[in-house]
Design a protein around this motif. Structure first.
Motif, PDB file in Angstrom:
ATOM      1  N   LEU A  57       7.358   0.480  -4.969  1.00  0.00           N
ATOM      2  CA  LEU A  57       7.416   1.311  -3.773  1.00  0.00           C
ATOM      3  C   LEU A  57       8.061   2.664  -4.056  1.00  0.00           C
ATOM      4  CD1 LEU A  57       8.457  -1.458  -1.235  1.00  0.00           C
ATOM      5  CD2 LEU A  57       6.216  -0.392  -1.442  1.00  0.00           C
ATOM      6  N   GLU A  58       8.724   2.796  -5.213  1.00  0.00           N
ATOM      7  CA  GLU A  58       9.335   4.073  -5.593  1.00  0.00           C
ATOM      8  C   GLU A  58       8.349   4.979  -6.338  1.00  0.00           C
ATOM      9  OE1 GLU A  58      12.360   4.873  -4.644  1.00  0.00           O
ATOM     10  OE2 GLU A  58      12.716   2.907  -3.729  1.00  0.00           O
ATOM     11  N   ASN A  59       7.167   4.484  -6.675  1.00  0.00           N
ATOM     12  CA  ASN A  59       6.219   5.266  -7.466  1.00  0.00           C
ATOM     13  C   ASN A  59       5.536   6.340  -6.637  1.00  0.00           C
ATOM     14  OD1 ASN A  59       6.756   3.654  -9.699  1.00  0.00           O
ATOM     15  ND2 ASN A  59       5.070   2.253  -9.285  1.00  0.00           N
ATOM     16  N   ASP A  60       5.174   7.426  -7.307  1.00  0.00           N
ATOM     17  CA  ASP A  60       4.388   8.469  -6.649  1.00  0.00           C
ATOM     18  C   ASP A  60       2.915   8.313  -7.022  1.00  0.00           C
ATOM     19  OD1 ASP A  60       4.273   9.353  -9.272  1.00  0.00           O
ATOM     20  OD2 ASP A  60       5.652  11.031  -8.959  1.00  0.00           O
ATOM     21  N   VAL A  61       2.084   9.160  -6.422  1.00  0.00           N
ATOM     22  CA  VAL A  61       0.635   9.059  -6.648  1.00  0.00           C
ATOM     23  C   VAL A  61       0.298   9.254  -8.125  1.00  0.00           C
ATOM     24  CG1 VAL A  61      -1.604  10.130  -6.157  1.00  0.00           C
ATOM     25  CG2 VAL A  61       0.036   9.772  -4.302  1.00  0.00           C
ATOM     26  N   GLU A  62       0.966  10.188  -8.784  1.00  0.00           N
ATOM     27  CA  GLU A  62       0.679  10.474 -10.191  1.00  0.00           C
ATOM     28  C   GLU A  62       0.941   9.246 -11.067  1.00  0.00           C
ATOM     29  OE1 GLU A  62       1.758  13.861 -13.580  1.00  0.00           O
ATOM     30  OE2 GLU A  62       3.050  13.600 -11.835  1.00  0.00           O
ATOM     31  N   SER A 284     -12.475  -7.072  -6.405  1.00  0.00           N
ATOM     32  CA  SER A 284     -11.256  -6.275  -6.499  1.00  0.00           C
ATOM     33  C   SER A 284     -11.671  -4.842  -6.777  1.00  0.00           C
ATOM     34  CB  SER A 284     -10.329  -6.793  -7.605  1.00  0.00           C
ATOM     35  OG  SER A 284     -10.958  -6.686  -8.872  1.00  0.00           O
ATOM     36  N   CYS A 285     -10.792  -3.916  -6.475  1.00  0.00           N
ATOM     37  CA  CYS A 285     -11.116  -2.506  -6.681  1.00  0.00           C
ATOM     38  C   CYS A 285      -9.824  -1.741  -6.942  1.00  0.00           C
ATOM     39  CB  CYS A 285     -11.828  -1.926  -5.455  1.00  0.00           C
ATOM     40  SG  CYS A 285     -10.739  -1.753  -4.011  1.00  0.00           S
ATOM     41  N   PHE A 286      -9.975  -0.563  -7.518  1.00  0.00           N
ATOM     42  CA  PHE A 286      -8.826   0.316  -7.654  1.00  0.00           C
ATOM     43  C   PHE A 286      -8.718   1.160  -6.387  1.00  0.00           C
ATOM     44  CE2 PHE A 286      -9.329  -0.631 -12.176  1.00  0.00           C
ATOM     45  CZ  PHE A 286      -8.008  -0.889 -12.502  1.00  0.00           C
ATOM     46  N   PRO A 287      -7.572   1.101  -5.731  1.00  0.00           N
ATOM     47  CA  PRO A 287      -7.415   1.815  -4.465  1.00  0.00           C
ATOM     48  C   PRO A 287      -7.277   3.323  -4.674  1.00  0.00           C
ATOM     49  CG  PRO A 287      -5.337   0.851  -5.120  1.00  0.00           C
ATOM     50  CD  PRO A 287      -6.361   0.382  -6.129  1.00  0.00           C
ATOM     51  N   VAL A 288      -7.427   4.040  -3.592  1.00  0.00           N
ATOM     52  CA  VAL A 288      -7.210   5.485  -3.603  1.00  0.00           C
ATOM     53  C   VAL A 288      -5.874   5.751  -2.918  1.00  0.00           C
ATOM     54  CG1 VAL A 288      -8.085   7.732  -2.894  1.00  0.00           C
ATOM     55  CG2 VAL A 288      -9.692   5.891  -3.480  1.00  0.00           C
ATOM     56  N   PRO A 289      -4.827   6.037  -3.677  1.00  0.00           N
ATOM     57  CA  PRO A 289      -3.514   6.261  -3.060  1.00  0.00           C
ATOM     58  C   PRO A 289      -3.401   7.675  -2.506  1.00  0.00           C
ATOM     59  CG  PRO A 289      -3.334   6.423  -5.439  1.00  0.00           C
ATOM     60  CD  PRO A 289      -4.765   6.069  -5.152  1.00  0.00           C
ATOM     61  N   MET A 290      -2.821   7.795  -1.336  1.00  0.00           N
ATOM     62  CA  MET A 290      -2.591   9.084  -0.704  1.00  0.00           C
ATOM     63  C   MET A 290      -1.089   9.334  -0.610  1.00  0.00           C
ATOM     64  SD  MET A 290      -5.781   9.732  -0.259  1.00  0.00           S
ATOM     65  CE  MET A 290      -5.777  11.249   0.686  1.00  0.00           C
ATOM     66  N   ALA A 291      -0.711  10.589  -0.547  1.00  0.00           N
ATOM     67  CA  ALA A 291       0.704  10.955  -0.577  1.00  0.00           C
ATOM     68  C   ALA A 291       1.465  10.375   0.608  1.00  0.00           C
ATOM     69  CB  ALA A 291       0.846  12.477  -0.602  1.00  0.00           C
ATOM     70  N   VAL A 292       2.757  10.195   0.398  1.00  0.00           N
ATOM     71  CA  VAL A 292       3.640   9.692   1.458  1.00  0.00           C
ATOM     72  C   VAL A 292       3.591  10.635   2.650  1.00  0.00           C
ATOM     73  CG1 VAL A 292       6.048   9.272   2.078  1.00  0.00           C
ATOM     74  CG2 VAL A 292       5.193   8.523  -0.140  1.00  0.00           C
ATOM     75  N   GLY A 293       3.587  10.056   3.837  1.00  0.00           N
ATOM     76  CA  GLY A 293       3.609  10.864   5.056  1.00  0.00           C
ATOM     77  C   GLY A 293       2.263  10.985   5.743  1.00  0.00           C
ATOM     78  N   GLN A 349      -0.620  -3.355  -0.219  1.00  0.00           N
ATOM     79  CA  GLN A 349       0.274  -2.201  -0.317  1.00  0.00           C
ATOM     80  C   GLN A 349       1.146  -2.296  -1.570  1.00  0.00           C
ATOM     81  OE1 GLN A 349       0.008   0.131   2.211  1.00  0.00           O
ATOM     82  NE2 GLN A 349       1.309   1.552   1.077  1.00  0.00           N
ATOM     83  N   LEU A 350       1.717  -3.454  -1.808  1.00  0.00           N
ATOM     84  CA  LEU A 350       2.544  -3.639  -3.000  1.00  0.00           C
ATOM     85  C   LEU A 350       1.723  -3.474  -4.275  1.00  0.00           C
ATOM     86  CD1 LEU A 350       4.794  -6.716  -2.101  1.00  0.00           C
ATOM     87  CD2 LEU A 350       5.516  -4.344  -2.340  1.00  0.00           C
ATOM     88  N   MET A 351       0.542  -4.065  -4.312  1.00  0.00           N
ATOM     89  CA  MET A 351      -0.289  -3.999  -5.505  1.00  0.00           C
ATOM     90  C   MET A 351      -0.746  -2.574  -5.781  1.00  0.00           C
ATOM     91  SD  MET A 351      -2.469  -7.538  -4.945  1.00  0.00           S
ATOM     92  CE  MET A 351      -3.380  -7.456  -6.498  1.00  0.00           C
ATOM     93  N   MET A 352      -1.105  -1.848  -4.732  1.00  0.00           N
ATOM     94  CA  MET A 352      -1.532  -0.471  -4.914  1.00  0.00           C
ATOM     95  C   MET A 352      -0.398   0.379  -5.473  1.00  0.00           C
ATOM     96  SD  MET A 352      -2.788   2.384  -2.126  1.00  0.00           S
ATOM     97  CE  MET A 352      -1.143   2.528  -1.406  1.00  0.00           C
ATOM     98  N   GLN A 353       0.804   0.236  -4.899  1.00  0.00           N
ATOM     99  CA  GLN A 353       1.891   1.130  -5.276  1.00  0.00           C
ATOM    100  C   GLN A 353       2.491   0.820  -6.644  1.00  0.00           C
ATOM    101  OE1 GLN A 353       3.371   2.226  -0.767  1.00  0.00           O
ATOM    102  NE2 GLN A 353       4.652   2.736  -2.473  1.00  0.00           N
TER     103      GLN A 353
END
Length: 504
Positions: A57-62, A284-293, A349-353
């Motif tokens: 949960l501390e990870n960023d998109v990069e 299964s798929c690789f999600p598209v993470p979007m920035a916090v907020g 959510q956990l798996m994506m982040q």
């Protein structure tokens, strides 16, 4: 040398603290099933997977995209990744074995001998690491693995291995130890320095008849134990610094293999999990993470991965578009898939982040700063107060840890009291959370609570309901729909009369 397979610029620390509420997440989301599938009985894989998931949960998109790239390569070439892991594991187990056999080694000579043995083994494994890099580097596409293999090829070239093996042979001192020293106070030896032998290879004739430099020779009788002990002490003084330096070198290489094993363990766990999903036939798929907020949240065929792994068969998934929503209220009959859906949201959510694939055909979502669960608990004798007090106490603990862009999953919370009081408590808590930018999913049977929000016609609120087909049977899917005054009358009718209820 650094692996950098979890972060671009730092190591993955297995001692990283996980959230204080991790035990609640593990219990409510049934994370044990997921972690067990990743570990396959390996305690180390279990621990690494647990830390990666709960600290993600501390990870960023990069960082997430960086890991996704590496994991994509791993899924394409699993045998190479598993071989890399085996090499690192072999180095660690080999060092432990050598340490076990010489754990009483206290003297420089013993330390030096053990270090030479361990470094010799390490060199063999490093050579195998270089061979793997040479054989497979071109097939990898991710930034992380390409950089890792390039580092291996640069740092571990042939001249390096030749120098190391030459030094190890020399440090065995097969022809004795050359030492210089000076006399100090009281004629005691001081400034012991290990010297490199300058002897040149000579023919046997030269060795026998050639002129030798003048030397003083002292022969110790075979039974002179004190003399032998003194000679051994002189030797240990001379090689002490070399023994320590060599031990430090072994520790340095061991730390590289330890970090490599730790970071590869995450990807091996992902490979284990993916293999099991393939056997079941789940997507299964690789999600598209979007920035916090942000407020992006859409998915197709999102399913509870823990349920699929437990049943070892495909389970029903849900489609949804929750973009721009702060609150999702889920109602409907018992055993209609509401709690299962809630778990699927939290697990995805956990798996994506943490950089994994997610159990869905497609998934896009913003990151959250924290994930919290407030599920109902069964009353037990350990409770010091009533069930409602216990729920409010847990809620207070969650509030103390919340950050502006967190997500909270409620499952039949505040139902320990009457409908009116429970609805009032739930409404006030949820309203306060959403006003502060907290995203909320709420599974409930409190009609009054759900009905109040439905009456407000708020654009940032979505209502989902457990679906039934025309015959009243559960489909275990959720569809958009406002809450109904009752969700279980039809079940009671079927139970009492044993016939399907008439639809009106």
């Amino acid at each position: 040398m650094k692996a950098f397979l979890m972060f671009k610029d730092r190591d993955f620390d297995l001692q990283t603290e996980i959230p204080a509420h991790a035990s609640a997440l593990i219990q409510d989301l049934e994370l044990g099933t997921l972690l067990g599938a990743m570990a396959q009985g390996d305690e180390f894989l279990f621990e690494v997977s647990k830390k990666a998931l709960l600290s993600g949960l501390e990870n960023d998109v990069e960082t997430i995209l960086y890991r996704q790239g590496i994991l994509t390569d791993c899924l394409k070439h699993p045998s190479v990744i598993r071989e890399l892991y085996d090499v690192a594991l072999g180095a660690i187990t080999g060092e432990k074995k050598a340490y076990f056999l010489s754990y009483l080694a206290k003297y420089p000579g013993s330390i030096l001998s053990r270090s030479i043995e361990v470094l010799g083994m390490f060199v063999t494994l490093l050579e195998r690491l270089r061979e793997i890099a040479d054989e497979h580097m071109d097939v990898f596409e991710s930034e992380g693995l390409k950089r890792f293999f390039a580092m291996v090829q640069t740092e571990l070239d042939r001249p390096y291995f030749a120098r190391v093996r030459s030094h190890l042979r020399e440090l065995k001192f097969e022809h004795g130890v050359l030492v210089s020293a000076q006399l100090g106070k009281g004629n005691k030896g001081t400034r012991y320095i290990l010297r490199r032998s300058q002897e040149k290879r000579q023919s046997w004739i030269d060795r026998i008849f050639g002129k030798k430099p003048p030397v003083y020779i002292l022969n110790i009788p075979p039974r002179d134990e004190s003399g032998a002990r003194a000679l051994s002490e002189l030797r240990d003084r001379a090689i002490n610094l070399v023994a320590n330096a060599l031990a430090q070198s072994a520790d340095h290489i061991l730390s590289f293999f330890t970090l490599l094993r730790t970071e590869l363990a995450f990807y091996v766990g992902c490979l284990n999990l993916h293999d099991q999903l393939d056997q079941i036939g789940e997507p299964s798929c690789f999600p598209v993470p979007m920035a916090v907020g942000g407020r992006r949240h859409a998915f197709e065929e999102l399913y509870d991965i823990g349920l699929a792994l437990s049943l070892k068969q495909k389970v029903v998934g849900n489609d949804g578009n929750i973009d721009d929503k702060d609150l999702v209220i889920i109602t409907g009959a018992n055993q209609g898939g509401k709690s299962t859906f809630l778990r699927s949201v939290g697990l995805a959510q956990l798996m994506m982040q943490c950089g994994m694939f997610v159990p869905a055909k497609s998934f896009v979502c913003h990151l959250c700063d924290g994930l919290f669960t407030h599920f109902k608990r069964e009353e037990d004798v350990t409770m010091k107060s009533g069930k409602l007090d216990e729920e409010l106490s847990r809620m207070s603990e969650i509030v103390d840890k919340l950050r502006p862009h967190s997500m909270v999953l409620f499952n039949e919370s505040f139902a320990a009291t009457n409908e009116r009081e429970g609805s009032e408590i739930a409404e006030q808590i949820v309203s306060a959370l959403t006003e502060k930018g907290i995203k909320v999913f709420f599974v409930t049977h409190l009609y009054e609570f759900a009905h109040r929000f439905a009456g407000k016609k708020m654009k940032n609120v979505l209502f989902l309901r457990a679906e039934r087909d025309r015959e009243g049977k559960r489909t275990f899917r959720l569809v958009e729909g406002e809450p109904l005054p009752t969700s279980y009358g039809q079940d009671l009718y079927n139970t009492i009369f044993g016939i399907p209820a008439c639809s009106t």
